[in-house]
Motif scaffolding. Structure first.
Motif, PDB file in Angstrom:
ATOM      1  N   UNK A 130       5.607  -3.663   1.707  1.00 42.28           N
ATOM      2  CA  UNK A 130       4.320  -4.352   1.720  1.00 42.28           C
ATOM      3  C   UNK A 130       3.190  -3.324   1.718  1.00 42.28           C
ATOM      4  N   UNK A 131       2.331  -3.402   0.721  1.00 45.03           N
ATOM      5  CA  UNK A 131       1.182  -2.495   0.568  1.00 45.03           C
ATOM      6  C   UNK A 131       1.586  -1.032   0.706  1.00 45.03           C
ATOM      7  N   UNK A 132       2.563  -0.568  -0.068  1.00 45.31           N
ATOM      8  CA  UNK A 132       2.961   0.837   0.021  1.00 45.31           C
ATOM      9  C   UNK A 132       1.792   1.746  -0.363  1.00 45.31           C
ATOM     10  N   UNK A 133       1.535   2.802   0.401  1.00 49.80           N
ATOM     11  CA  UNK A 133       0.360   3.647   0.158  1.00 49.80           C
ATOM     12  C   UNK A 133       0.555   4.603  -1.019  1.00 49.80           C
ATOM     13  N   UNK A 134       0.660   4.046  -2.193  1.00 53.53           N
ATOM     14  CA  UNK A 134       0.987   4.822  -3.391  1.00 53.53           C
ATOM     15  C   UNK A 134      -0.113   5.799  -3.771  1.00 53.53           C
ATOM     16  N   UNK A 135      -1.327   5.584  -3.273  1.00 48.15           N
ATOM     17  CA  UNK A 135      -2.436   6.493  -3.551  1.00 48.15           C
ATOM     18  C   UNK A 135      -2.529   7.630  -2.540  1.00 48.15           C
ATOM     19  N   UNK A 136      -1.813   7.505  -1.431  1.00 48.52           N
ATOM     20  CA  UNK A 136      -1.941   8.474  -0.338  1.00 48.52           C
ATOM     21  C   UNK A 136      -0.675   9.295  -0.104  1.00 48.52           C
ATOM     22  N   UNK A 158      -8.460  -2.892   0.219  1.00 48.53           N
ATOM     23  CA  UNK A 158      -9.565  -1.948   0.268  1.00 48.53           C
ATOM     24  C   UNK A 158      -9.107  -0.524   0.605  1.00 48.53           C
ATOM     25  N   UNK A 159      -7.821  -0.342   0.892  1.00 48.15           N
ATOM     26  CA  UNK A 159      -7.279   0.962   1.273  1.00 48.15           C
ATOM     27  C   UNK A 159      -6.374   1.527   0.184  1.00 48.15           C
ATOM     28  N   UNK A 160      -5.519   0.683  -0.359  1.00 48.83           N
ATOM     29  CA  UNK A 160      -4.606   1.106  -1.425  1.00 48.83           C
ATOM     30  C   UNK A 160      -4.955   0.332  -2.698  1.00 48.83           C
ATOM     31  N   UNK A 161      -5.511   0.976  -3.710  1.00 54.21           N
ATOM     32  CA  UNK A 161      -5.907   0.278  -4.939  1.00 54.21           C
ATOM     33  C   UNK A 161      -4.729  -0.447  -5.593  1.00 54.21           C
ATOM     34  N   UNK A 162      -5.017  -1.623  -6.104  1.00 53.88           N
ATOM     35  CA  UNK A 162      -3.965  -2.407  -6.750  1.00 53.88           C
ATOM     36  C   UNK A 162      -3.308  -1.629  -7.888  1.00 53.88           C
ATOM     37  N   UNK A 163      -4.093  -0.855  -8.621  1.00 51.72           N
ATOM     38  CA  UNK A 163      -3.556  -0.119  -9.771  1.00 51.72           C
ATOM     39  C   UNK A 163      -2.499   0.895  -9.358  1.00 51.72           C
ATOM     40  N   UNK A 164      -2.672   1.514  -8.187  1.00 52.76           N
ATOM     41  CA  UNK A 164      -1.705   2.514  -7.720  1.00 52.76           C
ATOM     42  C   UNK A 164      -0.361   1.870  -7.416  1.00 52.76           C
ATOM     43  N   UNK A 165      -0.393   0.707  -6.797  1.00 53.04           N
ATOM     44  CA  UNK A 165       0.854   0.008  -6.469  1.00 53.04           C
ATOM     45  C   UNK A 165       1.490  -0.562  -7.729  1.00 53.04           C
ATOM     46  N   UNK A 166       0.674  -1.069  -8.628  1.00 50.82           N
ATOM     47  CA  UNK A 166       1.194  -1.608  -9.887  1.00 50.82           C
ATOM     48  C   UNK A 166       1.907  -0.518 -10.685  1.00 50.82           C
ATOM     49  N   UNK A 167       1.356   0.690 -10.675  1.00 50.81           N
ATOM     50  CA  UNK A 167       1.975   1.814 -11.380  1.00 50.81           C
ATOM     51  C   UNK A 167       3.333   2.153 -10.769  1.00 50.81           C
ATOM     52  N   UNK A 189      -6.425  -8.772   1.404  1.00 49.35           N
ATOM     53  CA  UNK A 189      -6.838  -7.404   1.704  1.00 49.35           C
ATOM     54  C   UNK A 189      -5.623  -6.611   2.195  1.00 49.35           C
ATOM     55  N   UNK A 190      -5.848  -5.368   2.612  1.00 47.79           N
ATOM     56  CA  UNK A 190      -4.735  -4.516   3.021  1.00 47.79           C
ATOM     57  C   UNK A 190      -3.953  -5.124   4.179  1.00 47.79           C
TER      58      UNK A 190
END
Length: 217
Positions: A130-136, A158-167, A189-190
């Motif tokens: 759930x909401x893996x921090x793919x940007x961080x 608002x913390x992890x952009x949707x695009x990062x998780x989608x990628x 939200x997050x």
């Protein structure tokens, strides 16, 4: 829901455990968000995941990483927390030696730790991230991801952009040996504050659609 204390790499770890009455019930370990940002096993997303798995007949444990609540030790930037998760899974397996299946689920930082645990424990047959921090955090260790699972994200995170998780989800979905579902909850939200029920329903539907990795003996 009984409190449990078990031995971790740096001392005692504190958890909450639900024992299923189902024969050879599958087991699930639930991992909480970042310890230095207020994450605990009582986080609402973590509690929701725990409840969904227990309703599906799993024996389930959530616990506090080192330095959180009554768990001993200090934050270790992920490496020690991964060791804590491995110790928790050892405890869960010792209490349920005949478990039919093993799952790991995590939220945010806990999702990152859970996916690392997945790579190290071949007995894990399913995951919920759930909401893996793919940007961080770096998820390139998933090469390849060894098990099928579910990634859930809110499109207003608002913390992890949707695009990062989608990628990340697209990369894992491209593998031929597994199936990774990617569910996006509109408006969430997050922390899924106004969408907790929808989060629970999404995970429950996924478990219901995969009975071969959910049912006990």
């Amino acid at each position: 829901m009984p409190d449990v204390i078990f031995t971790g790499p740096e001392g005692r770890l504190e958890g909450r455990y639900h024992h299923s009455k189902v024969a050879q019930a599958p087991i699930a370990l639930i991992l909480h968000p970042h310890p230095q940002q207020g994450g605990t096993m009582n986080n609402k997303v973590v509690y929701t995941l725990h409840h969904v798995f227990s309703k599906r007949g799993f024996s389930v444990m959530r616990f506090n990483f080192r330095g959180v609540g009554r768990s001993q030790g200090v934050f270790d930037n992920g490496q020690g927390e991964l060791s804590d998760a491995a110790a928790a899974l050892d405890w869960l397996q010792a209490v349920n030696p005949d478990a039919a299946h093993c799952w790991v689920a995590g939220f945010s930082f806990g999702a990152w730790i859970g996916m690392q645990l997945l790579m190290r424990r071949p007995e894990i047959s399913g995951f919920v991230s759930v909401a893996p921090p793919a940007n961080r955090q770096d998820f390139t260790f998933l090469a390849p991801c060894p098990s099928s699972g579910l990634i859930v994200h809110g499109n207003q995170d608002e913390i992890v952009p949707e695009a990062a998780v989608a990628k990340l989800a697209a990369k894992l979905s491209a593998q031929k040996t597994i199936t990774v579902d990617h569910a996006v909850i509109d408006g969430a939200t997050h922390f899924f504050t106004e969408h907790m029920d929808e989060l629970g329903q999404t995970v429950d539907r996924y478990l219901g659609a995969n009975p071969d990795r959910v049912r006990g003996g």
